[in-house]
Structure formats: structure tokens, C-alpha cells
Design a protein around this motif. Structure first.
Motif, PDB file in Angstrom:
ATOM      1  N   SER A  95       0.940  -1.138   0.151  1.00  0.00           N
ATOM      2  CA  SER A  95       0.020   0.091   0.107  1.00  0.00           C
ATOM      3  C   SER A  95       0.889   1.160  -0.152  1.00  0.00           C
ATOM      4  O   SER A  95       1.912   1.411   0.637  1.00  0.00           O
ATOM      5  CB  SER A  95      -1.021   0.058   1.362  1.00  0.00           C
ATOM      6  OG  SER A  95      -1.838  -1.011   1.330  1.00  0.00           O
ATOM      7  N   PHE A  96       0.350   2.370  -0.953  1.00  0.00           N
ATOM      8  CA  PHE A  96       1.044   3.392  -0.763  1.00  0.00           C
ATOM      9  C   PHE A  96      -0.027   4.868  -0.482  1.00  0.00           C
ATOM     10  O   PHE A  96       0.589   5.845  -0.234  1.00  0.00           O
ATOM     11  CB  PHE A  96       2.088   3.975  -1.810  1.00  0.00           C
ATOM     12  CG  PHE A  96       1.530   3.846  -3.252  1.00  0.00           C
ATOM     13  CD1 PHE A  96       1.266   5.149  -3.810  1.00  0.00           C
ATOM     14  CD2 PHE A  96       1.050   2.870  -3.974  1.00  0.00           C
ATOM     15  CE1 PHE A  96       0.667   4.955  -5.035  1.00  0.00           C
ATOM     16  CE2 PHE A  96       0.256   2.852  -5.172  1.00  0.00           C
ATOM     17  CZ  PHE A  96       0.345   4.067  -5.732  1.00  0.00           C
ATOM     18  N   ILE A  97      -1.193   4.425  -0.845  1.00  0.00           N
ATOM     19  CA  ILE A  97      -2.162   5.295  -0.519  1.00  0.00           C
ATOM     20  C   ILE A  97      -3.452   4.662  -0.099  1.00  0.00           C
ATOM     21  O   ILE A  97      -3.813   3.621  -0.496  1.00  0.00           O
ATOM     22  CB  ILE A  97      -2.686   6.048  -1.793  1.00  0.00           C
ATOM     23  CG1 ILE A  97      -1.588   6.792  -2.504  1.00  0.00           C
ATOM     24  CG2 ILE A  97      -3.830   7.225  -1.396  1.00  0.00           C
ATOM     25  CD1 ILE A  97      -1.725   7.363  -3.842  1.00  0.00           C
ATOM     26  N   ILE A  98      -3.932   5.439   0.925  1.00  0.00           N
ATOM     27  CA  ILE A  98      -5.157   4.936   1.483  1.00  0.00           C
ATOM     28  C   ILE A  98      -6.144   6.096   1.675  1.00  0.00           C
ATOM     29  O   ILE A  98      -5.797   6.974   2.410  1.00  0.00           O
ATOM     30  CB  ILE A  98      -5.133   4.022   3.075  1.00  0.00           C
ATOM     31  CG1 ILE A  98      -3.984   3.048   3.004  1.00  0.00           C
ATOM     32  CG2 ILE A  98      -6.331   3.600   3.376  1.00  0.00           C
ATOM     33  CD1 ILE A  98      -3.553   2.548   4.118  1.00  0.00           C
ATOM     34  N   MET A  99      -7.333   5.877   1.286  1.00  0.00           N
ATOM     35  CA  MET A  99      -8.471   6.931   1.263  1.00  0.00           C
ATOM     36  C   MET A  99      -9.700   6.331   2.136  1.00  0.00           C
ATOM     37  O   MET A  99      -9.971   5.334   1.963  1.00  0.00           O
ATOM     38  CB  MET A  99      -8.753   7.409  -0.094  1.00  0.00           C
ATOM     39  CG  MET A  99      -7.560   7.704  -0.700  1.00  0.00           C
ATOM     40  SD  MET A  99      -7.842   8.159  -2.569  1.00  0.00           S
ATOM     41  CE  MET A  99      -9.095   9.416  -2.327  1.00  0.00           C
ATOM     42  N   GLY A 100     -10.409   7.173   2.810  1.00  0.00           N
ATOM     43  CA  GLY A 100     -11.731   6.611   3.465  1.00  0.00           C
ATOM     44  C   GLY A 100     -12.453   7.854   3.836  1.00  0.00           C
ATOM     45  O   GLY A 100     -12.153   8.966   3.756  1.00  0.00           O
ATOM     46  N   GLU A 101     -13.566   7.487   4.473  1.00  0.00           N
ATOM     47  CA  GLU A 101     -14.643   8.417   4.820  1.00  0.00           C
ATOM     48  C   GLU A 101     -15.360   7.873   5.983  1.00  0.00           C
ATOM     49  O   GLU A 101     -16.139   6.740   5.835  1.00  0.00           O
ATOM     50  CB  GLU A 101     -15.589   8.942   3.897  1.00  0.00           C
ATOM     51  CG  GLU A 101     -16.198  10.139   3.646  1.00  0.00           C
ATOM     52  CD  GLU A 101     -16.683  10.585   2.404  1.00  0.00           C
ATOM     53  OE1 GLU A 101     -16.470  11.825   2.079  1.00  0.00           O
ATOM     54  OE2 GLU A 101     -17.488   9.589   2.006  1.00  0.00           O
ATOM     55  N   ASN A 102     -15.353   8.432   7.253  1.00  0.00           N
ATOM     56  CA  ASN A 102     -16.141   7.887   8.444  1.00  0.00           C
ATOM     57  C   ASN A 102     -17.394   9.079   8.354  1.00  0.00           C
ATOM     58  O   ASN A 102     -17.851   9.639   7.573  1.00  0.00           O
ATOM     59  CB  ASN A 102     -15.514   7.773   9.409  1.00  0.00           C
ATOM     60  CG  ASN A 102     -14.374   6.467   9.338  1.00  0.00           C
ATOM     61  OD1 ASN A 102     -14.933   5.468   8.574  1.00  0.00           O
ATOM     62  ND2 ASN A 102     -13.216   6.213   9.969  1.00  0.00           N
ATOM     63  N   GLU A 103     -17.459   9.555   9.759  1.00  0.00           N
ATOM     64  CA  GLU A 103     -18.394  10.471  10.169  1.00  0.00           C
ATOM     65  C   GLU A 103     -18.024  11.830   9.705  1.00  0.00           C
ATOM     66  O   GLU A 103     -18.778  12.637   9.266  1.00  0.00           O
ATOM     67  CB  GLU A 103     -18.573  10.543  11.735  1.00  0.00           C
ATOM     68  CG  GLU A 103     -19.359   9.451  12.261  1.00  0.00           C
ATOM     69  CD  GLU A 103     -18.329   8.208  12.553  1.00  0.00           C
ATOM     70  OE1 GLU A 103     -17.364   8.246  12.929  1.00  0.00           O
ATOM     71  OE2 GLU A 103     -19.050   7.116  12.106  1.00  0.00           O
ATOM     72  N   GLY A 104     -16.565  12.214   9.680  1.00  0.00           N
ATOM     73  CA  GLY A 104     -16.047  13.448   9.154  1.00  0.00           C
ATOM     74  C   GLY A 104     -15.800  13.361   7.642  1.00  0.00           C
ATOM     75  O   GLY A 104     -16.205  12.590   6.799  1.00  0.00           O
ATOM     76  N   PRO A 105     -14.918  14.611   7.561  1.00  0.00           N
ATOM     77  CA  PRO A 105     -14.784  14.585   5.922  1.00  0.00           C
ATOM     78  C   PRO A 105     -13.819  13.434   5.247  1.00  0.00           C
ATOM     79  O   PRO A 105     -13.177  12.713   6.098  1.00  0.00           O
ATOM     80  CB  PRO A 105     -13.676  15.868   6.143  1.00  0.00           C
ATOM     81  CG  PRO A 105     -13.272  16.113   7.439  1.00  0.00           C
ATOM     82  CD  PRO A 105     -14.377  15.447   8.368  1.00  0.00           C
ATOM     83  N   ALA A 106     -13.768  13.247   4.165  1.00  0.00           N
ATOM     84  CA  ALA A 106     -12.733  12.329   3.483  1.00  0.00           C
ATOM     85  C   ALA A 106     -11.406  12.434   3.957  1.00  0.00           C
ATOM     86  O   ALA A 106     -11.010  13.718   4.099  1.00  0.00           O
ATOM     87  CB  ALA A 106     -12.972  12.323   1.842  1.00  0.00           C
ATOM     88  N   GLY A 107     -10.786  11.354   3.839  1.00  0.00           N
ATOM     89  CA  GLY A 107      -9.376  11.532   4.357  1.00  0.00           C
ATOM     90  C   GLY A 107      -8.322  10.858   3.322  1.00  0.00           C
ATOM     91  O   GLY A 107      -8.879   9.919   2.670  1.00  0.00           O
ATOM     92  N   LEU A 108      -7.117  11.357   3.203  1.00  0.00           N
ATOM     93  CA  LEU A 108      -6.198  10.812   2.317  1.00  0.00           C
ATOM     94  C   LEU A 108      -4.942  10.478   3.109  1.00  0.00           C
ATOM     95  O   LEU A 108      -4.589  11.335   3.760  1.00  0.00           O
ATOM     96  CB  LEU A 108      -5.943  11.622   1.225  1.00  0.00           C
ATOM     97  CG  LEU A 108      -4.639  11.459   0.178  1.00  0.00           C
ATOM     98  CD1 LEU A 108      -5.229  10.239  -0.694  1.00  0.00           C
ATOM     99  CD2 LEU A 108      -4.335  12.475  -0.466  1.00  0.00           C
ATOM    100  N   SER A 109      -4.605   9.199   3.154  1.00  0.00           N
ATOM    101  CA  SER A 109      -3.076   8.833   3.728  1.00  0.00           C
ATOM    102  C   SER A 109      -2.241   8.561   2.829  1.00  0.00           C
ATOM    103  O   SER A 109      -2.459   7.837   2.081  1.00  0.00           O
ATOM    104  CB  SER A 109      -3.277   7.936   5.161  1.00  0.00           C
ATOM    105  OG  SER A 109      -4.384   8.133   5.820  1.00  0.00           O
ATOM    106  N   PHE A 110      -0.910   8.678   3.181  1.00  0.00           N
ATOM    107  CA  PHE A 110       0.120   8.084   2.274  1.00  0.00           C
ATOM    108  C   PHE A 110       1.509   7.703   2.882  1.00  0.00           C
ATOM    109  O   PHE A 110       1.697   8.361   3.895  1.00  0.00           O
ATOM    110  CB  PHE A 110       0.395   9.265   1.026  1.00  0.00           C
ATOM    111  CG  PHE A 110       0.766  10.297   1.528  1.00  0.00           C
ATOM    112  CD1 PHE A 110       2.145  10.755   1.529  1.00  0.00           C
ATOM    113  CD2 PHE A 110      -0.153  11.280   1.846  1.00  0.00           C
ATOM    114  CE1 PHE A 110       2.534  12.115   2.211  1.00  0.00           C
ATOM    115  CE2 PHE A 110       0.293  13.171   2.248  1.00  0.00           C
ATOM    116  CZ  PHE A 110       1.634  13.126   2.393  1.00  0.00           C
TER     117      PHE A 110
END
Length: 127
Positions: free
Chosen positions: A47-62
Motif C-alpha cells: 500500500s502507498f495510498i489509503i483513502m476513506g470516509e467515516n463521520e467526518g470529511p474524506a481522508g487521504l493517507s500516504f
């Protein structure tokens, strides 16, 4: 590609479009929905990018390294990714304007940290 389960907001879907556009130029990238419902971009199983969305705004991790992570954390727009931040991962929230020029470079570096040397060399030769 199908629309992911993990990104439903307008910001999240737009962010995903931008990431897909960037990843289209990177060799052997695979997009999956992982067991947690995150949209994950991988190269050769890493993995080198993970994206998701829970209760808050969308998130991007790298994927980053600890040295660059510290530099990014001092900017105030980035934060240490929960659970995997101790490995150098960095996150940014989509509830603020994103600089896709800067973010594109960071995501490209994330790819090069995860990719085998052969693919990194191939990418550098394409430049």
C-alpha cells in the motif's frame, strides 16, 4: 473502475478522481477496497495510498518516511495517520483546499517508497 463504498461525499469522490488520474501514470498500480472499506492503492501488494470516509470529511493517507513526516507535520495541514503513523504514514483531510501539485509529488514519492526498484527505475526513465 467502480465508485467505491468508502468515499461518498462530493469532496471524497473528487479527491478519488484526482488520485486515480495521478496513479494512471504509475506502473502496476492496483486499486482495491480493503477489509476496512478504505480505497487503497497498491504496487506489488504494498500500500502507498489509503483513502476513506467515516463521520467526518474524506481522508487521504500516504506512505512517507519519518524525516519527511516530521517536515509535513510542521506545516499544520498534515497529521500522523492513526495506527500506522509510527511507520511514517501521513494524512490530510479533504475539508480544506488541496494543493494537487504538492500532493501529486508527495503521492508519487509514496509510490516510489513502496515500489520495487525495477518499477522505480522504469518510472524515472519515463520522465
Amino acid at each position: 473502475m467502480h465508485e467505491p463504498k468508502s468515499l461518498k461525499s462530493e469532496q471524497g469522490i473528487e479527491m478519488l478522481k484526482q488520485v486515480r488520474k495521478l496513479c494512471a501514470s504509475l506502473p502496476e498500480v492496483e486499486e482495491i477496497i480493503d477489509g476496512f472499506g478504505h480505497t487503497t492503492f497498491k504496487v506489488r501488494g504494498k500500500s502507498f495510498i489509503i483513502m476513506g470516509e467515516n463521520e467526518g470529511p474524506a481522508g487521504l493517507s500516504f506512505k512517507s518516511d519519518r524525516e519527511n513526516q516530521e517536515l509535513l507535520l510542521h506545516q499544520g495541514r498534515f497529521f500522523k495517520t492513526p495506527y500506522i503513523g509510527h511507520h511514517g504514514w501521513v494524512s490530510i483531510k479533504a475539508d480544506q483546499p488541496l494543493d494537487w501539485g504538492e500532493l501529486g509529488e508527495l503521492l508519487r514519492e509514496a509510490y516510489m517508497r513502496a515500489a520495487p526498484k525495477r518499477l522505480v527505475k522504469l518510472l524515472q526513465e519515463q520522465e
